[in-house]
Motif scaffolding. Sequence first.
Motif, PDB file in Angstrom:
ATOM      1  N   ALA A  59       0.839  -1.247  -0.180  1.00  0.00           N
ATOM      2  CA  ALA A  59      -0.013   0.017   0.038  1.00  0.00           C
ATOM      3  C   ALA A  59       0.800   1.335   0.011  1.00  0.00           C
ATOM      4  N   GLY A  60       0.499   2.098  -0.627  1.00  0.00           N
ATOM      5  CA  GLY A  60       1.103   3.650  -0.933  1.00  0.00           C
ATOM      6  C   GLY A  60       2.349   3.743  -1.673  1.00  0.00           C
ATOM      7  N   VAL A  61       2.563   2.559  -2.369  1.00  0.00           N
ATOM      8  CA  VAL A  61       3.786   2.685  -3.205  1.00  0.00           C
ATOM      9  C   VAL A  61       3.454   2.533  -4.798  1.00  0.00           C
ATOM     10  N   LYS A  62       3.975   3.505  -5.571  1.00  0.00           N
ATOM     11  CA  LYS A  62       3.884   3.512  -6.784  1.00  0.00           C
ATOM     12  C   LYS A  62       5.052   2.798  -7.817  1.00  0.00           C
ATOM     13  N   VAL A  63       4.613   1.801  -8.442  1.00  0.00           N
ATOM     14  CA  VAL A  63       5.588   1.260  -9.240  1.00  0.00           C
ATOM     15  C   VAL A  63       5.403   1.518 -10.721  1.00  0.00           C
ATOM     16  N   ALA A  64       6.561   1.973 -11.577  1.00  0.00           N
ATOM     17  CA  ALA A  64       6.540   2.121 -12.824  1.00  0.00           C
ATOM     18  C   ALA A  64       6.662   1.037 -13.753  1.00  0.00           C
ATOM     19  N   VAL A 182      12.681   6.158 -17.914  1.00  0.00           N
ATOM     20  CA  VAL A 182      13.077   6.113 -16.530  1.00  0.00           C
ATOM     21  C   VAL A 182      12.979   7.803 -16.185  1.00  0.00           C
ATOM     22  N   ARG A 183      13.082   8.776 -16.768  1.00  0.00           N
ATOM     23  CA  ARG A 183      13.121   9.960 -16.110  1.00  0.00           C
ATOM     24  C   ARG A 183      11.625  10.521 -15.708  1.00  0.00           C
ATOM     25  N   TRP A 184      10.780  10.092 -16.606  1.00  0.00           N
ATOM     26  CA  TRP A 184       9.253  10.308 -16.312  1.00  0.00           C
ATOM     27  C   TRP A 184       8.885   9.617 -15.132  1.00  0.00           C
ATOM     28  N   ALA A 185       9.161   8.284 -14.959  1.00  0.00           N
ATOM     29  CA  ALA A 185       8.672   7.405 -13.974  1.00  0.00           C
ATOM     30  C   ALA A 185       9.339   8.031 -12.363  1.00  0.00           C
ATOM     31  N   VAL A 186      10.530   8.484 -12.502  1.00  0.00           N
ATOM     32  CA  VAL A 186      10.955   9.208 -11.236  1.00  0.00           C
ATOM     33  C   VAL A 186      10.314  10.551 -10.942  1.00  0.00           C
ATOM     34  N   ASP A 187      10.292  11.189 -12.076  1.00  0.00           N
ATOM     35  CA  ASP A 187       9.468  12.548 -11.891  1.00  0.00           C
ATOM     36  C   ASP A 187       8.015  12.489 -11.428  1.00  0.00           C
ATOM     37  N   ASN A 188       7.524  11.275 -11.728  1.00  0.00           N
ATOM     38  CA  ASN A 188       6.000  10.906 -11.157  1.00  0.00           C
ATOM     39  C   ASN A 188       5.544   9.982 -10.282  1.00  0.00           C
ATOM     40  N   PRO A 205      23.929   2.729 -24.365  1.00  0.00           N
ATOM     41  CA  PRO A 205      24.207   3.988 -24.872  1.00  0.00           C
ATOM     42  C   PRO A 205      24.674   4.945 -23.715  1.00  0.00           C
ATOM     43  N   GLN A 206      25.580   5.703 -24.161  1.00  0.00           N
ATOM     44  CA  GLN A 206      26.213   6.794 -23.242  1.00  0.00           C
ATOM     45  C   GLN A 206      24.993   7.562 -22.793  1.00  0.00           C
ATOM     46  N   SER A 207      24.034   7.950 -23.525  1.00  0.00           N
ATOM     47  CA  SER A 207      22.858   8.678 -23.456  1.00  0.00           C
ATOM     48  C   SER A 207      21.875   8.382 -22.214  1.00  0.00           C
ATOM     49  N   TRP A 208      21.971   6.962 -21.959  1.00  0.00           N
ATOM     50  CA  TRP A 208      21.338   6.421 -20.834  1.00  0.00           C
ATOM     51  C   TRP A 208      21.928   6.681 -19.388  1.00  0.00           C
ATOM     52  N   ASP A 209      23.027   7.039 -19.535  1.00  0.00           N
ATOM     53  CA  ASP A 209      24.090   7.296 -18.082  1.00  0.00           C
ATOM     54  C   ASP A 209      23.094   8.267 -17.171  1.00  0.00           C
ATOM     55  N   ALA A 210      22.939   9.230 -17.782  1.00  0.00           N
ATOM     56  CA  ALA A 210      22.225  10.567 -16.728  1.00  0.00           C
ATOM     57  C   ALA A 210      20.807  10.092 -16.272  1.00  0.00           C
ATOM     58  N   ALA A 211      20.189   9.192 -17.154  1.00  0.00           N
ATOM     59  CA  ALA A 211      18.729   9.049 -16.698  1.00  0.00           C
ATOM     60  C   ALA A 211      18.678   7.666 -15.518  1.00  0.00           C
ATOM     61  N   PHE A 212      19.711   6.836 -15.433  1.00  0.00           N
ATOM     62  CA  PHE A 212      19.845   5.839 -14.542  1.00  0.00           C
ATOM     63  C   PHE A 212      20.608   6.292 -13.368  1.00  0.00           C
ATOM     64  N   LEU A 213      21.360   7.347 -13.429  1.00  0.00           N
ATOM     65  CA  LEU A 213      21.970   8.144 -12.393  1.00  0.00           C
ATOM     66  C   LEU A 213      20.870   8.911 -11.767  1.00  0.00           C
ATOM     67  N   TYR A 214      20.094   9.556 -12.567  1.00  0.00           N
ATOM     68  CA  TYR A 214      18.964  10.498 -11.736  1.00  0.00           C
ATOM     69  C   TYR A 214      18.261   9.678 -10.927  1.00  0.00           C
ATOM     70  N   ALA A 215      17.768   8.288 -11.375  1.00  0.00           N
ATOM     71  CA  ALA A 215      17.028   7.408 -10.718  1.00  0.00           C
ATOM     72  C   ALA A 215      17.881   7.121  -9.432  1.00  0.00           C
ATOM     73  N   GLU A 216      18.876   6.906  -9.455  1.00  0.00           N
ATOM     74  CA  GLU A 216      19.748   6.368  -8.262  1.00  0.00           C
ATOM     75  C   GLU A 216      20.096   7.496  -7.400  1.00  0.00           C
ATOM     76  N   GLN A 217      20.159   8.802  -7.809  1.00  0.00           N
ATOM     77  CA  GLN A 217      20.206  10.132  -6.825  1.00  0.00           C
ATOM     78  C   GLN A 217      18.987  10.271  -6.256  1.00  0.00           C
ATOM     79  N   LYS A 218      17.915   9.846  -6.979  1.00  0.00           N
ATOM     80  CA  LYS A 218      16.471  10.193  -6.376  1.00  0.00           C
ATOM     81  C   LYS A 218      15.841   8.796  -5.632  1.00  0.00           C
ATOM     82  N   ASP A 219      16.816   8.181  -5.396  1.00  0.00           N
ATOM     83  CA  ASP A 219      16.724   6.898  -4.358  1.00  0.00           C
ATOM     84  C   ASP A 219      15.316   6.115  -5.021  1.00  0.00           C
TER      85      ASP A 219
END
Length: 463
Positions: A59-64, A182-188, A205-219
């Motif tokens: 309960a109370g957890v959102k899963v993307a 990934v970014r949309w899921a984290v932001d929502n 792709p190197q273009s994925w780095d920042a998105a997965f880093l974003y998720a890691e830093q947003k816990d």
Amino acid sequence: MTLRRRRSLSIALATTLAGGTLAGALLTAPAASADAWRDKEFWLKDSGVTNAWQVSKGAGVKVAIIDSGIDGSHPDLNGVVVGGTDVSGAGAPNGQKSIGAKTEHGTLVASMLAGRGHTTPTASPSASASAPPPVPPSTPPAGGPDGIVGVAPEAQILSVSTWLGSPNPGGKSDQEQIPDAVRWAVDNGAKVINISLGSTSPDWPQSWDAAFLYAEQKDVVIVAAAGNRVGGNIQVGAPATIPGVLTVAGLDGEGRASVDSSSQGISIGVAAPAEKLVGAMPGAGYAEWAGTSGAAPIVSGVAALIRSKWPEMSANQVINRIVSTAKDAGAPGKDPLYGYGILNAEAALKDDVPAAASNPLGSIADWIRVHRRGDFSEPSQAPVASPTSAAPTLADPTVPVAKTPASMDDALPAAVVLGFGGLFLALIVGAAIQLRRVSKRPGPVVEEAETGVMETVDPPGKK
């Protein structure tokens, strides 16, 4: 889910659905006797899920769920999908249109993760035989004893639809869709992200780095399927090779590493059932299927149970709790078939687990710092326009190139070099001649290597 056709990214990364195969006879099976499908969910007991429900149901957890879209109108998913989007350019704005090469894939995954089942309307026993049958409600009540119940039946789902496995009419490549998703899921508000997608390449792709880093830093906990040998994934492929991602391998019906519905690799964190699975199909149907696409939502569901029980627990600790309570299998300790072992949901929710200093599966931030030589100390708050690939951080390797002969104006430096070279050669020859003369003279001095004492050695023949 195994694909028969794959697309290649510009960097030779072929992103595919990571599940197994559907039993063809069940694709058109009617929804009648839906309670029989509940009886086939053996993993609820075998993996300790039913006992874990004594502690939490998510309960109370959102899963993307980043997948092919989810049919939120399925009776077992009524009220489960609370938001969504489409990142392919070909789906519905709410992510609930089933798209891609395997349109049923996302609904199967969602039902195993957070399905609530339903109640089948029945006629009243006192009703007259001549009375017309009651009209079933257009939207069955959420929850019930029939149909598919997920590992986290009180969790909420965010549907992020992607077009994978065949040419995308929306025009966006696999390489663009994944980081956007990934970014949309984290932001929502997603606290867990399930990616039942795989590839035949360990690189991303190197273009994925920042998105997965974003998720890691947003816990945020990211769970990914390891892929299947039957689909060409002998080794684990991206995104399941990204450090910090909880990668899920597959088990057969006997609880052993599946030959077809799994793969192997050092990034595997835990193993869960991947054969003889059942799930909901778009349009109120059901099907049997296999693959790590189905094993991943089982683990994602357990992550949701933990995050519901301990809302303040970090993503690193959630992952540590899952892998440290897994039952060791295969070679002692962590191995490339089972990771840390076989999922034990009850232990993950009930055992006392010491806090870990870091994510046992690594950190994308550390990896970027070492391999990309980047320094992302702060997460980017807004996604930038999605390029087909990010500009490389490291300079391109250089290759020696033949140069044109020097002109007369450039000849002086070369002459100087040649002159010094000749002088050096003459000095060496002269030294050699001098040494030869000296060797014929008597009275050389020898140094003792051990004592350093100098002594004179008489020349031969001297008395």
